[in-house]
Design a protein around this motif. Structure first.
Motif, PDB file in Angstrom:
ATOM      1  N   LYS A  43     -17.984  -8.047   8.052  1.00  0.00           N
ATOM      2  CA  LYS A  43     -17.100  -6.936   8.740  1.00  0.00           C
ATOM      3  C   LYS A  43     -17.657  -6.279   9.602  1.00  0.00           C
ATOM      4  O   LYS A  43     -18.770  -5.981   9.406  1.00  0.00           O
ATOM      5  CB  LYS A  43     -16.730  -6.029   7.421  1.00  0.00           C
ATOM      6  CG  LYS A  43     -15.859  -4.918   8.060  1.00  0.00           C
ATOM      7  CD  LYS A  43     -15.525  -3.781   6.919  1.00  0.00           C
ATOM      8  CE  LYS A  43     -14.849  -2.576   7.403  1.00  0.00           C
ATOM      9  NZ  LYS A  43     -14.206  -1.715   6.738  1.00  0.00           N
ATOM     10  N   GLY A  64     -19.711   0.757   3.496  1.00  0.00           N
ATOM     11  CA  GLY A  64     -18.204  -0.015   3.703  1.00  0.00           C
ATOM     12  C   GLY A  64     -17.705  -0.012   5.063  1.00  0.00           C
ATOM     13  O   GLY A  64     -16.719  -0.612   5.165  1.00  0.00           O
ATOM     14  N   TRP A 112     -23.074  -4.314  -2.782  1.00  0.00           N
ATOM     15  CA  TRP A 112     -22.269  -3.214  -2.564  1.00  0.00           C
ATOM     16  C   TRP A 112     -21.039  -3.290  -3.246  1.00  0.00           C
ATOM     17  O   TRP A 112     -20.700  -2.477  -3.973  1.00  0.00           O
ATOM     18  CB  TRP A 112     -22.016  -3.147  -1.117  1.00  0.00           C
ATOM     19  CG  TRP A 112     -20.745  -2.286  -0.698  1.00  0.00           C
ATOM     20  CD1 TRP A 112     -19.525  -2.558  -0.371  1.00  0.00           C
ATOM     21  CD2 TRP A 112     -20.938  -0.915  -0.549  1.00  0.00           C
ATOM     22  NE1 TRP A 112     -18.818  -1.391  -0.058  1.00  0.00           N
ATOM     23  CE2 TRP A 112     -19.625  -0.221  -0.132  1.00  0.00           C
ATOM     24  CE3 TRP A 112     -21.739   0.155  -0.586  1.00  0.00           C
ATOM     25  CZ2 TRP A 112     -19.214   0.922   0.282  1.00  0.00           C
ATOM     26  CZ3 TRP A 112     -21.569   1.496  -0.499  1.00  0.00           C
ATOM     27  CH2 TRP A 112     -20.063   1.796   0.015  1.00  0.00           C
ATOM     28  N   GLN A 113     -20.317  -4.471  -3.243  1.00  0.00           N
ATOM     29  CA  GLN A 113     -18.992  -4.794  -3.798  1.00  0.00           C
ATOM     30  C   GLN A 113     -18.929  -6.340  -4.107  1.00  0.00           C
ATOM     31  O   GLN A 113     -19.269  -7.027  -3.201  1.00  0.00           O
ATOM     32  CB  GLN A 113     -17.899  -4.222  -2.941  1.00  0.00           C
ATOM     33  CG  GLN A 113     -16.824  -3.773  -3.625  1.00  0.00           C
ATOM     34  CD  GLN A 113     -15.870  -2.998  -2.585  1.00  0.00           C
ATOM     35  OE1 GLN A 113     -16.219  -2.654  -1.435  1.00  0.00           O
ATOM     36  NE2 GLN A 113     -14.625  -2.488  -3.151  1.00  0.00           N
ATOM     37  N   PRO A 158     -10.876   0.012  -4.927  1.00  0.00           N
ATOM     38  CA  PRO A 158     -10.017   0.643  -4.015  1.00  0.00           C
ATOM     39  C   PRO A 158      -8.861   1.251  -5.049  1.00  0.00           C
ATOM     40  O   PRO A 158      -8.519   0.732  -5.910  1.00  0.00           O
ATOM     41  CB  PRO A 158      -9.428  -0.281  -3.209  1.00  0.00           C
ATOM     42  CG  PRO A 158      -9.803  -1.654  -4.007  1.00  0.00           C
ATOM     43  CD  PRO A 158     -11.023  -1.389  -4.770  1.00  0.00           C
ATOM     44  N   GLY A 159      -8.202   2.430  -4.365  1.00  0.00           N
ATOM     45  CA  GLY A 159      -7.021   3.073  -5.153  1.00  0.00           C
ATOM     46  C   GLY A 159      -5.943   1.982  -5.404  1.00  0.00           C
ATOM     47  O   GLY A 159      -5.587   2.132  -6.583  1.00  0.00           O
ATOM     48  N   PRO A 160      -5.589   1.191  -4.417  1.00  0.00           N
ATOM     49  CA  PRO A 160      -4.445   0.205  -4.490  1.00  0.00           C
ATOM     50  C   PRO A 160      -4.880  -0.958  -5.462  1.00  0.00           C
ATOM     51  O   PRO A 160      -4.022  -1.687  -6.107  1.00  0.00           O
ATOM     52  CB  PRO A 160      -4.128  -0.247  -3.279  1.00  0.00           C
ATOM     53  CG  PRO A 160      -4.810   0.511  -2.317  1.00  0.00           C
ATOM     54  CD  PRO A 160      -6.113   1.235  -3.123  1.00  0.00           C
ATOM     55  N   ARG A 180       0.764  -1.240  -0.119  1.00  0.00           N
ATOM     56  CA  ARG A 180       0.185   0.110   0.071  1.00  0.00           C
ATOM     57  C   ARG A 180       0.896   1.412  -0.025  1.00  0.00           C
ATOM     58  O   ARG A 180       0.493   2.162  -0.860  1.00  0.00           O
ATOM     59  CB  ARG A 180      -1.003   0.097   1.282  1.00  0.00           C
ATOM     60  CG  ARG A 180      -2.286  -0.874   1.195  1.00  0.00           C
ATOM     61  CD  ARG A 180      -2.886  -0.747   2.438  1.00  0.00           C
ATOM     62  NE  ARG A 180      -4.176  -1.427   2.239  1.00  0.00           N
ATOM     63  CZ  ARG A 180      -5.325  -0.921   1.879  1.00  0.00           C
ATOM     64  NH1 ARG A 180      -5.327   0.518   1.618  1.00  0.00           N
ATOM     65  NH2 ARG A 180      -6.502  -1.441   1.652  1.00  0.00           N
ATOM     66  N   ILE A 214      -4.370  -5.466  -3.613  1.00  0.00           N
ATOM     67  CA  ILE A 214      -4.786  -5.792  -2.225  1.00  0.00           C
ATOM     68  C   ILE A 214      -5.773  -6.969  -2.591  1.00  0.00           C
ATOM     69  O   ILE A 214      -6.325  -7.427  -1.577  1.00  0.00           O
ATOM     70  CB  ILE A 214      -5.369  -4.779  -1.651  1.00  0.00           C
ATOM     71  CG1 ILE A 214      -6.477  -3.877  -2.227  1.00  0.00           C
ATOM     72  CG2 ILE A 214      -4.389  -3.646  -1.208  1.00  0.00           C
ATOM     73  CD1 ILE A 214      -7.255  -2.901  -1.389  1.00  0.00           C
ATOM     74  N   THR A 234     -12.329  -7.715   6.859  1.00  0.00           N
ATOM     75  CA  THR A 234     -12.684  -6.392   6.206  1.00  0.00           C
ATOM     76  C   THR A 234     -13.270  -6.772   4.889  1.00  0.00           C
ATOM     77  O   THR A 234     -13.174  -8.015   4.529  1.00  0.00           O
ATOM     78  CB  THR A 234     -11.372  -5.904   5.910  1.00  0.00           C
ATOM     79  OG1 THR A 234     -10.433  -6.526   5.398  1.00  0.00           O
ATOM     80  CG2 THR A 234     -10.585  -5.181   7.239  1.00  0.00           C
ATOM     81  N   ILE A 235     -13.437  -5.871   4.056  1.00  0.00           N
ATOM     82  CA  ILE A 235     -13.975  -6.280   2.599  1.00  0.00           C
ATOM     83  C   ILE A 235     -13.154  -6.796   1.910  1.00  0.00           C
ATOM     84  O   ILE A 235     -13.096  -7.695   1.344  1.00  0.00           O
ATOM     85  CB  ILE A 235     -14.777  -5.105   1.985  1.00  0.00           C
ATOM     86  CG1 ILE A 235     -16.130  -4.530   2.976  1.00  0.00           C
ATOM     87  CG2 ILE A 235     -15.259  -5.347   0.665  1.00  0.00           C
ATOM     88  CD1 ILE A 235     -16.696  -3.426   2.601  1.00  0.00           C
ATOM     89  N   GLU A 236     -12.073  -5.963   1.688  1.00  0.00           N
ATOM     90  CA  GLU A 236     -10.795  -6.505   0.950  1.00  0.00           C
ATOM     91  C   GLU A 236     -10.059  -7.516   1.527  1.00  0.00           C
ATOM     92  O   GLU A 236     -10.178  -7.439   2.896  1.00  0.00           O
ATOM     93  CB  GLU A 236      -9.983  -5.249   0.642  1.00  0.00           C
ATOM     94  CG  GLU A 236     -10.496  -4.193  -0.137  1.00  0.00           C
ATOM     95  CD  GLU A 236     -10.897  -4.190  -1.560  1.00  0.00           C
ATOM     96  OE1 GLU A 236     -10.623  -5.132  -1.972  1.00  0.00           O
ATOM     97  OE2 GLU A 236     -11.682  -3.733  -2.221  1.00  0.00           O
ATOM     98  N   PRO A 272     -17.752   0.230  -5.737  1.00  0.00           N
ATOM     99  CA  PRO A 272     -16.481   0.808  -5.384  1.00  0.00           C
ATOM    100  C   PRO A 272     -15.169   0.004  -5.840  1.00  0.00           C
ATOM    101  O   PRO A 272     -15.173  -1.348  -5.877  1.00  0.00           O
ATOM    102  CB  PRO A 272     -16.590   1.067  -3.786  1.00  0.00           C
ATOM    103  CG  PRO A 272     -17.918   0.861  -3.387  1.00  0.00           C
ATOM    104  CD  PRO A 272     -18.658  -0.081  -4.628  1.00  0.00           C
TER     105      PRO A 272
HETATM  106  P1  XMP Z   1     -12.142  -2.714   3.823  1.00  0.00           P
HETATM  107  O1  XMP Z   1     -11.180  -3.563   3.300  1.00  0.00           O
HETATM  108  O2  XMP Z   1     -11.198  -1.796   4.683  1.00  0.00           O
HETATM  109  O3  XMP Z   1     -12.479  -1.650   2.791  1.00  0.00           O
HETATM  110  O4  XMP Z   1     -13.361  -3.324   4.429  1.00  0.00           O
HETATM  111  C1  XMP Z   1     -13.723  -0.755   2.948  1.00  0.00           C
HETATM  112  C2  XMP Z   1     -14.145  -0.130   1.590  1.00  0.00           C
HETATM  113  O5  XMP Z   1     -12.962   0.839   1.106  1.00  0.00           O
HETATM  114  C3  XMP Z   1     -12.348   0.380  -0.021  1.00  0.00           C
HETATM  115  N1  XMP Z   1     -10.974   0.503   0.085  1.00  0.00           N
HETATM  116  C4  XMP Z   1     -10.227   1.540  -0.472  1.00  0.00           C
HETATM  117  N2  XMP Z   1     -10.516   2.579  -1.243  1.00  0.00           N
HETATM  118  N3  XMP Z   1      -8.277   3.348  -1.108  1.00  0.00           N
HETATM  119  C5  XMP Z   1      -9.624   3.456  -1.631  1.00  0.00           C
HETATM  120  O6  XMP Z   1      -9.964   4.240  -2.464  1.00  0.00           O
HETATM  121  C6  XMP Z   1      -7.702   2.607  -0.306  1.00  0.00           C
HETATM  122  O7  XMP Z   1      -6.819   2.157  -0.048  1.00  0.00           O
HETATM  123  C7  XMP Z   1      -8.829   1.457   0.296  1.00  0.00           C
HETATM  124  N4  XMP Z   1      -8.770   0.232   0.745  1.00  0.00           N
HETATM  125  C8  XMP Z   1     -10.101  -0.420   0.931  1.00  0.00           C
HETATM  126  C9  XMP Z   1     -12.794  -1.127  -0.261  1.00  0.00           C
HETATM  127  O8  XMP Z   1     -12.802  -1.383  -1.493  1.00  0.00           O
HETATM  128  C10 XMP Z   1     -14.314  -1.087   0.420  1.00  0.00           C
HETATM  129  O9  XMP Z   1     -15.142  -0.348  -0.447  1.00  0.00           O
END
Ligand code: XMP
Length: 522
Positions: free
Chosen positions: A514, A477, A442-443, A401-403, A305, A407, A518-520, A399
């Protein structure tokens, strides 16, 4: 402010946890409103904001205490309708000559039932129509009003709040002890609807009106300067870019950083849409080599990250500098971010979150910000996107995620693994769409696992990767639950992935909520 083409309502915030919900209810009624902490609202502000009505929110303070929060001195002579809620009600009574007391066992928290008085009140039209002449409301108060102010009359009572609903009809002042904005006051929206009708709002807060006003403001702010915008392909940055482009055309350049961790067809889709359909100057920063090179051999989630975050800023800065003479950076900051940064006790510092998208860049590059979505909630951004003609399939996307896929690839990231992951993910999303489930989720995504397993295909042995399917429901989220697919769906999807994606011979379904997951996956 004075040029606003729509009616405005001012919400003075005394620190309630649910003030944001008042704004939601009003926006749903096509009323433009803004929340401002009481410390920032004096008579001069009131005059320049020129609200058509004012709502005083709830709050944790006791009106009896020295130094407790107050609305501006001139509010009750300003000549507009005022609605006081909970603390807002108490402060109204206190200032206008009533009495507020603490204790005596009259605190109320949670569900209560209000019954009407003999007199009818236009504010309560549509109330008390069913359910034995009573309405469920949500109370949350320690202090209570023990004597109402001169000119007020009682229109509703609850067992512990003899002045649950009061009004001075001649001055259009209304006061309620409960919270009409919360879900647990089921008929609360009706009360707001009646209030704004009494205040003369016409419901002119439409996305069409917003679009025109936002365009005018962007032109005023930017003049003939150049603007750069980091485009991620997500809804917020896309809507911001299209809106700004409509305002200033080719003065805007978008930078789309392709880190090699995007989904199948994603870069092509973004580039085609913005460059070919919207004809925007777009820099497609193809930096796959850089990102994947630096990620090579890294398997720790936080290290991955951090590498991606650092490179993203470097790359964005490099390409943005190439635009030459840009004075503004556009960001898709939303209203909830703005409200969070203007805390109840924190005063007027609205810039706290200004770099939540591209950390530190505005200062580093000497740029000012353009944030045309900072008055909107997420669903309003989607509505604006529709208004601007962005395809629904794009606006309703899950949604990402940026990375990116980094991930979703626990352990080391390799190009072959990313390729397998992209293909499996495309099959999975195709399945979800075909079964009409996309909008209920949602995702959803695939994670490729750092483990290979033995299988048998035809007459041969396979030794390929296992993958996990993930699908969750969520509101924001922050918490999430796994999606309850049918066994048929899961079976069919697993078969398709194994048949269509070379390199995967085992499919699992992740049923973790979650928290604790976590989601990811990283
Ligand atoms: P987690 O995995 O923390 O994710 O339960 C919650 C929501 O956030 C998104 N996510 C990110 N979005 N940059 C982003 O723009 C990030 O580094 C990042 N990490 C997690 C994830 O896809 C989910 O919708």
């Amino acid at each position: 402010m004075k040029n606003a083409s729509h009616d405005r309502l001012l919400i003075i915030d005394f620190g309630s946890q649910v003030t944001q919900l008042i704004a939601r209810r009003l926006r749903e009624l096509n009323v433009y409103c803004e929340i401002h902490p009481y410390q920032n609202v004096d008579d001069a502000f009131l005059a320049s904001f020129a609200p058509k009505a004012v709502i005083l929110s709830g709050g944790p303070a006791s009106v009896i205490d020295d130094g407790s929060p107050r609305p501006p001195v001139g509010l009750f002579e300003f000549g507009v309708p005022v609605l006081g809620i909970c603390y807002g009600q108490q402060v109204m009574m206190h200032i206008l000559g009533g009495k507020v007391e603490s204790g005596h066992g009259t605190a109320e928290f949670g569900r209560a039932y209000v019954t009407p008085s003999e007199r009818s009140l236009p504010l309560l039209e549509g109330w008390f129509a069913t359910d034995n002449d009573k309405e469920q409301v949500w109370m949350s108060h320690g202090d209570h009003v023990s004597a109402i102010a001169p000119g007020f009359e009682v229109f509703g009572t609850s067992p512990n709040a003899p002045f649950a609903i009061t009004a001075d009809v001649s001055r259009n002042f209304y006061a309620v002890q409960f919270h009409p904005e919360v879900h647990h006051t089921p008929n609360g929206a009706k009360l707001y609807e009646n209030f704004i009708r009494l205040a003369g709002f016409t419901g002119d807060w439409t996305m069409g009106a917003y679009r025109e006003e936002a365009i005018r403001k962007i032109r005023e702010t930017v003049g003939d300067a150049k603007v750069i915008c980091g485009l991620s392909g997500g809804v917020d940055s896309s809507v911001a870019a299209v809106l700004i482009h409509e305002a200033i055309g080719d003065q805007l350049t978008c930078v789309f950083v392709d880190h090699g961790l995007l989904r199948q067809g994603e870069a092509e889709e973004v580039v085609r849409m913005f460059r070919d359909e919207y004809h925007m100057p777009l820099i497609h920063a193809e930096e796959q080599e850089l990102f994947l090179g630096e990620l090579d051999g890294q398997s720790d989630p936080e290290t991955k990250r951090k590498i991606i975050g650092r490179l993203f800023i470097d790359v964005f800065q490099k390409h943005a500098a190439a635009v030459g003479g840009a004075k503004f950076l556009a960001q898709g900051t939303l209203y909830p971010d703005v409200i969070e940064s203007v805390s109840f006790s924190g005063g007027p510092s609205v810039t706290i979150k200004s770099h939540h998208n591209v950390g530190g860049l505005p200062e580093k590059m000497g740029l000012s910000l353009v944030e045309p979505l900072r008055e909107l909630f997420k669903d309003e951004v989607r509505a604006l996107g529709r208004e601007l003609g962005l395809p629904t399939s794009f606006i309703a996307r899950h949604p990402f995620p940026g990375p990116g896929l980094a991930i979703r690839c626990p352990g080391e990231i390799t190009r072959p693994k990313l390729e397998i992951l992209r293909k499996a993910d495309a099959v999975y999303i195709d399945q979800i769409r075909k079964h009409g489930l996309y909008d209920d989720i949602w995702q959803a995504f695939v994670a490729i696992l750092p483990v290979r397993t033995v299988g048998v295909m035809g007459d041969g042995r396979t030794y390929d990767f296992a993958c996990a399917l993930r699908a969750v429901t969520s509101v924001d989220g922050m918490t999430a639950d796994y999606y309850p697919f049918s066994h048929e769906f899961l079976g069919e999807t697993a078969t398709r992935i194994i048949n269509e994606v070379e390199g995967i011979n085992r499919v699992t379904y992740d049923i973790t909520s979650k928290p604790p997951g976590t989601i990811e996956w990283e």
